[in-house]
Design an enzyme around this catalytic site. Structure first.
Site, PDB file in Angstrom:
ATOM      1  N   SER A 163       0.857  -1.183   0.000  1.00 39.31           N
ATOM      2  CA  SER A 163       0.000   0.000   0.000  1.00 39.31           C
ATOM      3  C   SER A 163       0.888   1.226   0.000  1.00 39.31           C
ATOM      4  CB  SER A 163      -0.886  -0.036   1.252  1.00 39.31           C
ATOM      5  OG  SER A 163      -0.935   1.235   1.837  1.00 39.31           O
ATOM      6  N   LYS A 164       0.344   2.340  -0.540  1.00 41.39           N
ATOM      7  CA  LYS A 164       1.202   3.528  -0.575  1.00 41.39           C
ATOM      8  C   LYS A 164       1.495   4.040   0.824  1.00 41.39           C
ATOM      9  CE  LYS A 164      -2.753   5.945  -2.477  1.00 41.39           C
ATOM     10  NZ  LYS A 164      -3.211   6.662  -3.638  1.00 41.39           N
ATOM     11  N   ARG A 165       0.762   3.532   1.797  1.00 37.94           N
ATOM     12  CA  ARG A 165       1.027   3.963   3.168  1.00 37.94           C
ATOM     13  C   ARG A 165       2.070   3.091   3.872  1.00 37.94           C
ATOM     14  NH1 ARG A 165      -3.667   5.927   1.834  1.00 37.94           N
ATOM     15  NH2 ARG A 165      -4.494   3.840   1.521  1.00 37.94           N
TER      16      ARG A 165
END
Ligand code: GLU
Length: 511
Positions: A273-275
């Site tokens: 995930s981009k997080r």
């Protein structure tokens, strides 16, 4: 490129049209790994085919987009060295390249779609839509928009307006199946029942990605769209829009080819995930990844370079990638992100650089750690020139050079010893070793050169020959006392660079 099938009335772009690829991120949050992989593959594709590469910014969502994020995207693209022929900051014939500056372009396209009867105003409220969706689900029918407001009369529209309803604008999906030949996955078909009329303009007048992205691709003459698999389901809608564009004279009369790049899986086999922290591109730069190394690793997320003489290889330059970049070698299966491998490949690229180049790239990291001045002084520069060869073979990341060379640049008042290493190496026995080492090193007379051979000679005689210690046991305590850590460049070279005064001072200090 293979000959692509014709999709409906509008042809898919053929091999005679020069390649134009693009990268069009939304500026939200920090640039991430998935984004960079998409940029790299599109860029390499364009360069491989001698085509153009367009860098556009899709900032149509003012609530999520930020100027800071925009700046970081530009910064990261420049750092990676993925140059663009046309786009933000550099301009070009199809600008502006920020969608936030193209409102008039979209308004014009929307008006033409409305005029041609290819789009319409829909006044359904959220509650009405939800109710009908529920019902469709309960009856086992597709739950997308049911087309209820497709053919409202002007009187019906006026009545809704009078109620104070503000319409969205929906695109009228022709009732047919949609097939396209994906560059990565081969032919893909979406059944008509799965692609209903979709919103292209919000009730507040804001055009949506579903409209702005294909509009710009059409107007900018994009021939090849490489992007993440997560947007695969938007492709039939975009193909349909292209067919509509041809009817209203927008674009160049062809449908681009699409290639959907595989998902990237992170830890625990979950989609990265981009997080996730390992997604943050800026973090890689801070840790001292080289753009060359990072790009090489990103290339492996779904692609592989053809073997040479039957030998597989993982390490290659960007030029080699461009030369070899055949989109048909992209594997549609999910790719696995492996940080250890990413670091190892970066290490290989550190090794490929000239020492002087490594040295230059270490400087900003030393500066960030406050270990050398900005600009670096002549003395610091001389010390770094002597020290870099000692770490060149030993580091994977530039930041490791900072850890290893700290002992040379740190002021004596700030010099510290790692507490774990002190506990392990500088116990009673360890201190006896340091005591013997100190005596031996003090006996290197002032008139004798303080150099690697004299240091090594003195320590071997005192610790290995006289104390009868194995070299590993002999030198550990000396290393920790003088460099502050068990991990350092080779000991004798380190002590030579540290110099007689500081070496003796540090050994005395631990005693
Ligand atoms: N702005 C879109 C995104 O970042 C680009 C989608 C596309 O490449 O078509 O997801």
């Amino acid at each position: 490129m293979t000959d692509a099938p014709v999709n409906g009335s509008v042809p898919t772009v053929g091999p005679e049209v020069p390649v134009v690829a693009r990268f069009c991120p939304s500026p939200t949050g920090n640039p991430h790994v998935g984004m960079a992989r998409t940029a790299l593959f599109s860029w390499a594709f364009a360069r491989h085919h001698g085509g153009r590469f367009v860098f556009r910014i899709e900032d149509t969502d003012a609530s999520r987009d930020s100027q800071e994020s925009y700046g970081l995207l530009i910064d990261v693209m420049r750092w990676l060295g993925l140059d663009w022929d046309e786009g933000v900051e550099v301009g070009g014939p199809n600008g502006p390249y920020r969608q936030s500056e193209r409102a008039d372009v979209y308004a014009d396209v929307v008006q033409r779609l409305l005029d041609a009867g290819l789009a319409y105003k829909a006044y359904d409220t959220a509650e009405e839509l939800e109710e009908r969706r529920e019902k469709a689900r309960a009856e086992g029918r597709p739950s997308g928009y049911d087309g209820l407001h497709r053919d409202l009369t002007p009187e019906q529209q006026a009545a809704y307006e009078a109620e104070g309803r503000r319409p969205v604008i929906r695109f009228k999906m022709p009732a047919k199946d949609w097939t396209f030949d994906d560059l990565v996955r081969g032919p893909i078909t979406f059944g008509a029942e799965n692609v209903q009329d979709f919103v292209i303009v919000r009730a507040n007048g804001q055009p949506l990605y579903t409209l702005t992205n294909p509009t710009d691709d059409a107007l900018m003459g994009i021939t090849h769209v490489l992007r993440g698999e997560d947007i695969l389901s938007s492709t039939p809608r975009q193909v349909a829009l292209y067919e509509a564009f041809a009817q209203i004279g927008v674009g160049q009369g062809f449908i681009p080819r699409f290639g959907h790049l595989p998902y990237v899986m992170g830890q625990g086999n979950k989609k990265l995930s981009k997080r996730d922290p390992e997604s943050n591109l800026l973090g890689y730069r801070e840790q001292g990844f080289l753009p060359e190394g990072l790009l090489n690793y990103l290339a492996l997320l779904g692609w592989s370079i053809p073997p040479v003489d039957g030998v597989d290889r993982d390490v290659f330059t960007l030029e080699e990638m461009v030369q070899a970049f055949d989109i048909s070698r992209v594997n549609p299966n999910p790719a696995r992100f492996d940080l250890k491998k990413c670091e190892a490949i970066n290490g290989d690229h550190v090794r490929l650089l000239e020492v002087a180049d490594v040295q230059e790239r270490i400087v900003p990291h030393l500066q960030a750690a406050g270990l050398v001045q900005d600009p670096i002084t002549a003395d610091e520069h001389a010390m770094l020139s002597a020290a870099t060869p000692l770490v060149h073979e030993r580091i994977s990341l530039l930041s490791e050079a900072v850890t290893m060379l700290r002992f040379l640049f740190v002021g004596e008042d700030a010099f510290t010893i790692d507490e774990k290493d002190r506990a392990k190496q500088l116990d009673g026995k360890g201190l006896d070793v340091v005591r013997a080492a100190l005596t031996a090193l003090e006996s290197i007379g002032e008139s004798t050169e303080w150099s690697c051979p004299t240091i090594e000679g003195a320590l071997r005689v005192a610790l290995v020959d006289e104390l009868g210690l194995k070299p590993r046991l002999a030198f550990g305590p000396v290393r920790v006392a003088s460099t502050g850590s068990r991990i350092s460049p080779p000991l004798f070279e380190s002590l030579e660079l540290l110099g007689r005064t500081r070496t003796l001072q540090r050994l005395r200090a631990v005693l």
